[in-house]
Design a protein around this motif. Sequence first.
Motif, PDB file in Angstrom:
ATOM      1  N   PHE A 121      92.067  37.542  49.689  1.00 41.24           N
ATOM      2  CA  PHE A 121      92.069  37.399  51.140  1.00 41.24           C
ATOM      3  C   PHE A 121      90.771  36.731  51.606  1.00 41.24           C
ATOM      4  O   PHE A 121      90.798  35.805  52.417  1.00 41.24           O
ATOM      5  N   ALA A 122      89.631  37.197  51.077  1.00 38.00           N
ATOM      6  CA  ALA A 122      88.344  36.629  51.471  1.00 38.00           C
ATOM      7  C   ALA A 122      88.297  35.131  51.144  1.00 38.00           C
ATOM      8  O   ALA A 122      87.887  34.320  51.970  1.00 38.00           O
ATOM      9  N   ARG A 123      88.741  34.779  49.947  1.00 40.29           N
ATOM     10  CA  ARG A 123      88.738  33.376  49.540  1.00 40.29           C
ATOM     11  C   ARG A 123      89.615  32.535  50.464  1.00 40.29           C
ATOM     12  O   ARG A 123      89.223  31.471  50.939  1.00 40.29           O
ATOM     13  N   GLU A 124      90.819  33.022  50.733  1.00 42.60           N
ATOM     14  CA  GLU A 124      91.745  32.267  51.577  1.00 42.60           C
ATOM     15  C   GLU A 124      91.238  32.138  53.018  1.00 42.60           C
ATOM     16  O   GLU A 124      91.423  31.096  53.647  1.00 42.60           O
ATOM     17  N   MET A 125      90.593  33.188  53.531  1.00 44.91           N
ATOM     18  CA  MET A 125      90.041  33.102  54.886  1.00 44.91           C
ATOM     19  C   MET A 125      88.940  32.041  54.939  1.00 44.91           C
ATOM     20  O   MET A 125      88.863  31.273  55.896  1.00 44.91           O
ATOM     21  N   VAL A 126      88.106  32.008  53.915  1.00 40.45           N
ATOM     22  CA  VAL A 126      87.028  31.018  53.879  1.00 40.45           C
ATOM     23  C   VAL A 126      87.601  29.609  53.720  1.00 40.45           C
ATOM     24  O   VAL A 126      87.231  28.691  54.452  1.00 40.45           O
ATOM     25  N   LEU A 127      88.520  29.444  52.785  1.00 37.42           N
ATOM     26  CA  LEU A 127      89.100  28.114  52.539  1.00 37.42           C
ATOM     27  C   LEU A 127      89.884  27.590  53.735  1.00 37.42           C
ATOM     28  O   LEU A 127      89.925  26.385  53.978  1.00 37.42           O
ATOM     29  N   SER A 128      90.502  28.476  54.486  1.00 31.56           N
ATOM     30  CA  SER A 128      91.286  28.035  55.646  1.00 31.56           C
ATOM     31  C   SER A 128      90.387  27.616  56.812  1.00 31.56           C
ATOM     32  O   SER A 128      90.852  26.993  57.755  1.00 31.56           O
ATOM     33  N   GLY A 129      89.112  27.985  56.750  1.00 35.46           N
ATOM     34  CA  GLY A 129      88.171  27.584  57.800  1.00 35.46           C
ATOM     35  C   GLY A 129      88.212  28.429  59.057  1.00 35.46           C
ATOM     36  O   GLY A 129      87.515  28.123  60.021  1.00 35.46           O
ATOM     37  N   VAL A 130      88.979  29.500  59.067  1.00 36.63           N
ATOM     38  CA  VAL A 130      89.110  30.270  60.305  1.00 36.63           C
ATOM     39  C   VAL A 130      87.879  31.136  60.596  1.00 36.63           C
ATOM     40  O   VAL A 130      87.712  31.603  61.718  1.00 36.63           O
ATOM     41  N   LEU A 131      87.008  31.307  59.625  1.00 32.02           N
ATOM     42  CA  LEU A 131      85.834  32.152  59.835  1.00 32.02           C
ATOM     43  C   LEU A 131      84.619  31.401  60.370  1.00 32.02           C
ATOM     44  O   LEU A 131      83.583  32.004  60.615  1.00 32.02           O
ATOM     45  N   LYS A 132      84.751  30.095  60.571  1.00 37.13           N
ATOM     46  CA  LYS A 132      83.578  29.319  60.974  1.00 37.13           C
ATOM     47  C   LYS A 132      83.030  29.740  62.341  1.00 37.13           C
ATOM     48  O   LYS A 132      81.848  29.595  62.599  1.00 37.13           O
TER      49      LYS A 132
END
Length: 160
Positions: A121-132
């Motif tokens: 989940f952490a990896r996918e959230m980072v890769l999707s860019g939604v945490l910027k």
Amino acid sequence: MSETIESLKEEIVKLNQKVERYESYIKELSAPIIPSIVPHTILVPLTGGLTEERFEHVVETIVRFLEDGEVENVLIDLTGTNINHVDVSDYQLIAAKMKDLVGAVKLMGAKTIFVGFSPLFAREMVLSGVLKDIRIQSFSTFRSALQHLMKTNGYEMKPV
């Protein structure tokens, strides 16, 4: 015949009342708030699915609890949720709701700490860019978060 119809209408009303009562119970249980061993800290363990409506209920419940100003840290434990197994299309919604939660807690004078994200989940959230656009503090486990808070606040556990 009309007696049967009236009887059915009464039964439907009773069933609707029962459903409303059960929905109320479920809502109460959907965001339990547990005092922590660390002073001024609460734990909010979440299990099951996290819908938009449930996220809003969680925020509302926490904010109401923070009204007295006694709480400095809110630990949101997501270990038992299915948030770790969502479709990519849901990341935007999850990030927005997390941002709302962090913002509301901050406005109430407390800090939000998340625990229980899976590595996937952490990896996918980072890769999707939604945490910027969102800054969150997180730990892999509840225990590690408590250890951090105890150390940060100068507390230590000693055998009695």
